[in-house]
Design a protein around this motif. Structure first.
Motif, mmCIF file in Angstrom:
data_model
loop_
_atom_site.group_PDB
_atom_site.id
_atom_site.type_symbol
_atom_site.label_atom_id
_atom_site.label_comp_id
_atom_site.label_asym_id
_atom_site.label_seq_id
_atom_site.Cartn_x
_atom_site.Cartn_y
_atom_site.Cartn_z
ATOM 1 N N GLN A 331 1.076 -1.100 -0.103
ATOM 2 C CA GLN A 331 0.050 0.053 -0.010
ATOM 3 C C GLN A 331 0.843 1.247 0.011
ATOM 4 O OE1 GLN A 331 -3.316 0.010 2.740
ATOM 5 N NE2 GLN A 331 -3.158 -2.241 2.937
ATOM 6 N N GLY A 332 1.922 1.212 0.959
ATOM 7 C CA GLY A 332 2.671 2.436 0.773
ATOM 8 C C GLY A 332 3.517 2.742 -0.419
ATOM 9 N N ILE A 333 3.884 1.518 -1.058
ATOM 10 C CA ILE A 333 4.601 1.556 -2.121
ATOM 11 C C ILE A 333 3.745 2.145 -3.512
ATOM 12 C CG2 ILE A 333 6.079 0.179 -4.069
ATOM 13 C CD1 ILE A 333 7.149 -1.508 -1.464
ATOM 14 N N VAL A 334 2.687 1.491 -3.369
ATOM 15 C CA VAL A 334 1.615 1.911 -4.391
ATOM 16 C C VAL A 334 1.461 3.374 -4.206
ATOM 17 C CG1 VAL A 334 -0.849 1.824 -4.985
ATOM 18 C CG2 VAL A 334 0.500 -0.212 -4.693
ATOM 19 N N ALA A 335 1.082 4.021 -3.202
ATOM 20 C CA ALA A 335 0.962 5.499 -3.111
ATOM 21 C C ALA A 335 2.228 5.791 -3.196
ATOM 22 C CB ALA A 335 0.671 5.730 -1.503
ATOM 23 N N GLY A 336 3.435 5.512 -3.123
ATOM 24 C CA GLY A 336 4.789 6.207 -3.353
ATOM 25 C C GLY A 336 4.678 6.116 -4.794
ATOM 26 N N LEU A 337 4.548 5.202 -5.649
ATOM 27 C CA LEU A 337 4.419 4.935 -7.041
ATOM 28 C C LEU A 337 3.465 6.126 -8.027
ATOM 29 C CD1 LEU A 337 4.524 1.394 -8.239
ATOM 30 C CD2 LEU A 337 6.093 3.129 -8.956
ATOM 31 N N MET A 338 2.238 6.058 -7.359
ATOM 32 C CA MET A 338 1.163 7.135 -7.838
ATOM 33 C C MET A 338 1.879 8.571 -7.579
ATOM 34 S SD MET A 338 -2.382 5.402 -7.085
ATOM 35 C CE MET A 338 -2.534 6.414 -5.393
ATOM 36 N N GLY A 339 2.339 8.731 -6.356
ATOM 37 C CA GLY A 339 2.965 10.258 -6.186
ATOM 38 C C GLY A 339 3.935 10.606 -7.105
ATOM 39 N N ALA A 340 4.917 9.408 -7.212
ATOM 40 C CA ALA A 340 5.986 9.496 -8.207
ATOM 41 C C ALA A 340 5.758 9.977 -9.706
ATOM 42 C CB ALA A 340 7.100 8.349 -8.163
ATOM 43 N N ALA A 341 4.512 9.140 -10.108
ATOM 44 C CA ALA A 341 4.189 9.497 -11.488
ATOM 45 C C ALA A 341 3.579 10.633 -11.604
ATOM 46 C CB ALA A 341 3.178 7.992 -11.750
ATOM 47 N N LEU A 342 2.699 11.093 -10.542
ATOM 48 C CA LEU A 342 2.020 12.352 -10.695
ATOM 49 C C LEU A 342 3.137 13.406 -10.598
ATOM 50 C CD1 LEU A 342 -0.717 13.496 -10.703
ATOM 51 C CD2 LEU A 342 -0.884 13.670 -8.264
ATOM 52 N N GLY A 343 4.228 13.347 -9.779
ATOM 53 C CA GLY A 343 5.133 14.226 -9.656
ATOM 54 C C GLY A 343 6.052 14.438 -10.998
ATOM 55 N N CYS A 344 6.076 13.412 -11.661
ATOM 56 C CA CYS A 344 6.916 13.506 -12.992
ATOM 57 C C CYS A 344 6.304 14.282 -13.937
ATOM 58 C CB CYS A 344 7.378 12.054 -13.518
ATOM 59 S SG CYS A 344 8.488 11.215 -12.660
ATOM 60 N N VAL A 345 4.852 13.893 -13.919
ATOM 61 C CA VAL A 345 4.148 14.786 -15.048
ATOM 62 C C VAL A 345 4.099 16.356 -14.630
ATOM 63 C CG1 VAL A 345 1.771 15.099 -15.540
ATOM 64 C CG2 VAL A 345 2.781 12.860 -15.403
ATOM 65 N N LEU A 346 3.920 16.503 -13.114
ATOM 66 C CA LEU A 346 3.757 17.909 -12.674
ATOM 67 C C LEU A 346 5.161 18.456 -12.865
ATOM 68 C CD1 LEU A 346 1.163 18.832 -11.407
ATOM 69 C CD2 LEU A 346 2.464 18.570 -9.054
ATOM 70 N N GLY A 347 6.364 17.997 -12.545
ATOM 71 C CA GLY A 347 7.657 18.471 -12.884
ATOM 72 C C GLY A 347 7.867 18.729 -14.375
ATOM 73 N N ALA A 348 7.496 17.930 -14.999
ATOM 74 C CA ALA A 348 7.795 18.325 -16.463
ATOM 75 C C ALA A 348 6.820 19.567 -16.797
ATOM 76 C CB ALA A 348 7.137 16.918 -17.449
ATOM 77 N N LEU A 349 5.796 19.515 -16.302
ATOM 78 C CA LEU A 349 5.020 20.758 -17.004
ATOM 79 C C LEU A 349 5.486 21.920 -16.187
ATOM 80 C CD1 LEU A 349 1.442 19.414 -16.108
ATOM 81 C CD2 LEU A 349 2.327 20.163 -18.371
ATOM 82 N N MET A 350 6.024 21.750 -14.890
ATOM 83 C CA MET A 350 6.659 22.942 -14.413
ATOM 84 C C MET A 350 7.784 23.550 -14.774
ATOM 85 S SD MET A 350 6.619 21.807 -10.257
ATOM 86 C CE MET A 350 7.579 23.281 -9.362
ATOM 87 N N ILE A 351 8.763 22.465 -15.631
ATOM 88 C CA ILE A 351 10.043 22.879 -16.502
ATOM 89 C C ILE A 351 9.646 23.410 -17.656
ATOM 90 C CG2 ILE A 351 11.688 21.820 -17.903
ATOM 91 C CD1 ILE A 351 12.096 19.822 -15.625
ATOM 92 N N GLU A 352 8.394 23.132 -18.118
ATOM 93 C CA GLU A 352 8.045 23.992 -19.550
ATOM 94 C C GLU A 352 7.382 25.021 -19.012
ATOM 95 O OE1 GLU A 352 9.115 22.526 -22.179
ATOM 96 O OE2 GLU A 352 9.701 20.971 -21.016
ATOM 97 N N GLY A 353 6.854 25.377 -18.261
ATOM 98 C CA GLY A 353 6.288 26.609 -17.571
ATOM 99 C C GLY A 353 7.470 27.692 -17.455
ATOM 100 N N LEU A 354 8.554 27.172 -16.822
ATOM 101 C CA LEU A 354 9.726 27.873 -16.409
ATOM 102 C C LEU A 354 10.335 28.243 -17.832
ATOM 103 C CD1 LEU A 354 11.277 25.727 -13.544
ATOM 104 C CD2 LEU A 354 10.531 28.204 -13.414
ATOM 105 N N ALA A 355 10.203 27.368 -18.703
ATOM 106 C CA ALA A 355 10.960 27.700 -20.180
ATOM 107 C C ALA A 355 10.297 28.932 -20.741
ATOM 108 C CB ALA A 355 10.898 26.293 -20.845
ATOM 109 N N LEU A 356 8.944 29.207 -20.377
ATOM 110 C CA LEU A 356 8.359 30.287 -21.046
ATOM 111 C C LEU A 356 8.728 31.741 -20.471
ATOM 112 C CD1 LEU A 356 4.739 28.833 -21.447
ATOM 113 C CD2 LEU A 356 6.588 28.938 -23.186
ATOM 114 N N VAL A 357 9.321 31.570 -18.914
ATOM 115 C CA VAL A 357 9.753 32.893 -18.403
ATOM 116 C C VAL A 357 10.658 33.629 -19.009
ATOM 117 C CG1 VAL A 357 10.580 33.762 -16.343
ATOM 118 C CG2 VAL A 357 9.022 31.771 -16.173
ATOM 119 N N ARG A 358 10.565 34.906 -19.425
ATOM 120 C CA ARG A 358 11.685 35.724 -20.015
ATOM 121 C C ARG A 358 12.006 36.733 -18.981
ATOM 122 N NH1 ARG A 358 11.554 32.129 -22.660
ATOM 123 N NH2 ARG A 358 11.439 31.819 -24.811
ATOM 124 N N PHE A 359 13.303 36.671 -18.672
ATOM 125 C CA PHE A 359 13.843 37.725 -17.770
ATOM 126 C C PHE A 359 13.759 39.302 -18.316
ATOM 127 C CE2 PHE A 359 16.677 34.460 -16.156
ATOM 128 C CZ PHE A 359 15.777 33.880 -15.210
#
Lengths: 414, 229
Positions: A331-359
């Motif tokens: 159960q713990g590992i399943v929760a961890g796996l779901m968190g990791a998968a969701l986090g990877c998607v979220l992280g990729a979106l954050m990176i693309e968001g940061l790529a749009l930032v212009r100083f």
């Protein structure tokens, strides 16, 4: 195993909201880790390639790390010899047999070497005096160890040979002197020698310290100015494979005896800053994951307490302690796996968001945006962290569950 | 009665660490096909004896032999394996897993044992449910079943791996008299027609009379052990 997974799913969905909260916690930890790692690594990689690009990979200097052994020390290698007041012998400073050493280095595979003489000098134009490091070089050789040609904004390296005493200045240095291409300045050496030199080129590296304080001339001219005929005080080496810099530097030093520094050693201060930066990044994201792990611990603990009867019945049906422990670990590992998968998607979106930032401001590197590193290994590392945190968090409640005595539970219920 | 006993207790005593004696020097043998009712006032050690016979608990002294083999010193995992393959439990509360359908609950021990797979396992579970009048309720969750249906489903689960011995602890304690009689009907059928042994703890004297043998306990000691009816 399928059975345990099914049972685990049943128990987790029972506490869906709590499960989702801790899964989100893990996901945020993973996502922040990925995004900050992208920024930091992007910047660091850029910086390191700049260093590798601009500076030689290995620099051989006219120094030794340790003073030469004294006669008394050589005579009694095991004795306690202490010699006071040792002064360096008054000899001509410079790398001895530089030409031969360059030839040896050049003979190696994937190695380019160039001898230079670096000396302080005072550049005078009209009433302005600016002190600068004057590097005497051989254009044909130097081109192979340095990218300075790429940074030339006026003239070329070979133009040094076209005039009697040619000099190439950093752009900022030229501004400070108020001098332009084709003008003639006076160069004064510490020894007092004065040379008239004609500006035949300008360069801009983007690194202020270099652009303001460096100048290039022919090796012969620099030797005349410094009054050090035939002396070379540095050999610059460039490698086809940068990663070999440190081992090769050690090899060269042990062979020639001259102090030899790889680019890593020369940039040790900035690389140390990177290490500290990374440590901060790891601790912050580690803290997020730790908090998320407590969330998982909380959920699994609650499930264990809530499911006391179910655990008892499973044990009475013939499930072993190992089965029960695995059931909650899963159960713990399943929760961890779901968190990791969701986090990877979220992280990729954050990176693309940061790529749009212009100083608003232009950085010296000419980049108006984050330099981002999109390495898959970062995702794997973050996911691994999340999984380990989740597994550790569920170990304690899982063990508690496995030790439950079904008799106690059944008796209590009856 | 003849043949080797299915389960045998020899001078089994169960004592708590604090010195309280739950079961004292109980010796009894259970033959295949026997329907045994264990009766006695509350606190007389009926349930404790059942847990000892069901290998859920270990005797402090004495032996519990399953098919001629002493189980007192077997490792916990091995006891779990014996419970899984050879014994079935029914408790006062149904103890069905609330997230799973009637069918899935019956499938849990079958899948854990792993002797039947896929359609075969499913057929076995469906057959058991049908035998107890739950054929139409197989996809219902426990909370959607009536009290009697839940207990019948729990019996179906106890029979999942075709055990030779079923141990029931006050199985009718939470049922009305009609449902309680229904459970005992099932027990009679299981012993007479299928040759299984059943040990049922009950304090309902009229139900206890339907068993083929009645054991009375008082303060952890067997005070009478008689074949009946």
């Amino acid at each position: 195993m399928r059975l345990l997974l099914d049972l685990a799913r049943g128990m987790l969905t029972r506490r869906l909201r709590q499960t989702l909260v801790s899964v989100t916690g893990i996901a945020l930890g993973v996502a922040f880790f990925i995004a900050t790692a992208a920024i930091m690594r992007g910047f660091q990689t850029y910086f390191v390639t700049q260093i590798i690009d601009v500076s030689p990979h290995i620099t051989i200097k006219d120094e030794t790390r340790r003073p030469a052994a004294q006669a008394a020390e050589l005579a009694h290698p095991d004795g306690a010899v202490l010699v006071h007041g040792v002064k360096p012998r008054d000899r001509v400073r410079g790398i001895r047999n530089a030409g031969q050493k360059v030839a040896i280095l050049e003979a190696m595979e994937g190695v380019a070497a160039a001898p230079v003489l670096q000396a302080q000098s005072l550049l005078r134009y009209g009433s302005r005096d600016v002190s600068a490091v004057l590097t005497g070089l051989e254009p044909e050789r130097h081109r192979r160890v340095s990218n300075i040609e790429k940074d030339m904004i006026a003239g070329r390296l070979e133009d040094l040979r076209r005039s009697a005493n040619g000099i190439i200045l950093g752009e900022a240095l030229a501004w400070r002197l108020g001098i332009g291409l084709g003008d003639t300045l006076s160069a004064v050496a510490p020894s007092g020698t004065v040379l008239s030199m004609k500006v035949v080129g300008l360069f801009r590296t983007g690194i202020q310290a270099v652009d303001q304080g460096h100048a290039f001339a022919l090796l012969k001219v620099a030797q005349v100015l410094a009054d050090r005929p035939n002396v070379v005080n540095q050999i610059l080496v460039r490698l086809a494979d940068v990663t070999q810099a440190e081992p090769l530097a050690r090899q060269i030093e042990s062979r020639f005896g001259d102090r030899t520094e790889s680019w890593e050693e020369q940039s040790a201060n900035i690389l140390t800053v990177f290490v500290i930066q990374n440590a901060i990044m790891f601790s912050v994201t580690g803290a997020i994951l730790l908090v998320a792990a407590f969330g998982i611990y909380n959920v699994i603990s609650t499930v264990v307490i809530e499911k006391t009867r179910d655990i008892a019945i499973l044990k009475s049906l013939g499930f072993t302690e190992g089965d029960i422990q695995l059931l909650f670990l899963v159960q713990g590992i399943v929760a961890g796996l779901m968190g990791a998968a969701l986090g990877c998607v979220l992280g990729a979106l954050m990176i693309e968001g940061l790529a749009l930032v212009r100083f608003g401001v232009q950085t010296p590197s000419g980049q108006g945006q984050f330099l981002l590193d999109r390495d898959v290994r970062v995702y794997l590392l973050a996911s691994l962290f999340a999984l380990i945190a989740a597994a550790l968090a569920s170990v304690i409640p899982a063990r508690r569950a496995s030790r439950l005595d079904p008799v106690q539970v059944v008796r209590g219920a009856a | 009665m003849s043949g080797p006993p299915l389960l045998e207790a020899r001078a089994a005593t169960r004592q708590l660490a604090e010195g309280v004696v739950l079961v004292r020097d109980v010796s009894l043998a259970i033959q295949p096909g026997e329907f045994i009712a264990v009766t006695g006032p509350s606190g007389s050690g009926k349930s404790s004896l059942l847990y000892l016979l069901g290998l859920l608990d270990r005797p402090s002294r004495g032996e519990v032999m399953l098919e001629g083999r002493d189980t007192a010193r077997l490792p916990a995992a091995e006891l779990a394996g014996l419970r899984l393959a050879k014994l079935g439990f029914v408790f006062q509360f149904h103890f069905l897993l609330p997230e799973f359908t009637a069918l899935d609950n019956v499938l849990i021990p079958i899948r854990r044992l792993g002797r039947l797979h896929g359609a075969a396992a499913r057929d076995r579970a469906m057959g058991l449910l049908a035998a107890f009048g739950l054929a139409d309720a197989w996809q219902k969750l426990p909370e959607q079943l009536s009290g009697g249906m839940r207990q019948r489903c729990a019996i179906a689960r106890a029979l999942a791996n075709d055990p030779a011995l079923i141990l029931a602890d006050e199985p009718t304690g939470n049922l009305d008299s009609a449902n309680a009689a229904g459970v005992f009907d099932i027990f009679e059928r299981l012993t007479r027609e299928e040759g299984r042994s059943i040990v049922v703890v009950t304090h309902d004297a009229s139900l206890a009379r339907r068993a083929t043998r009645q054991i009375r306990l008082m303060d952890g000691v067997v005070v009478s052990d008689q074949a009946q009816g």
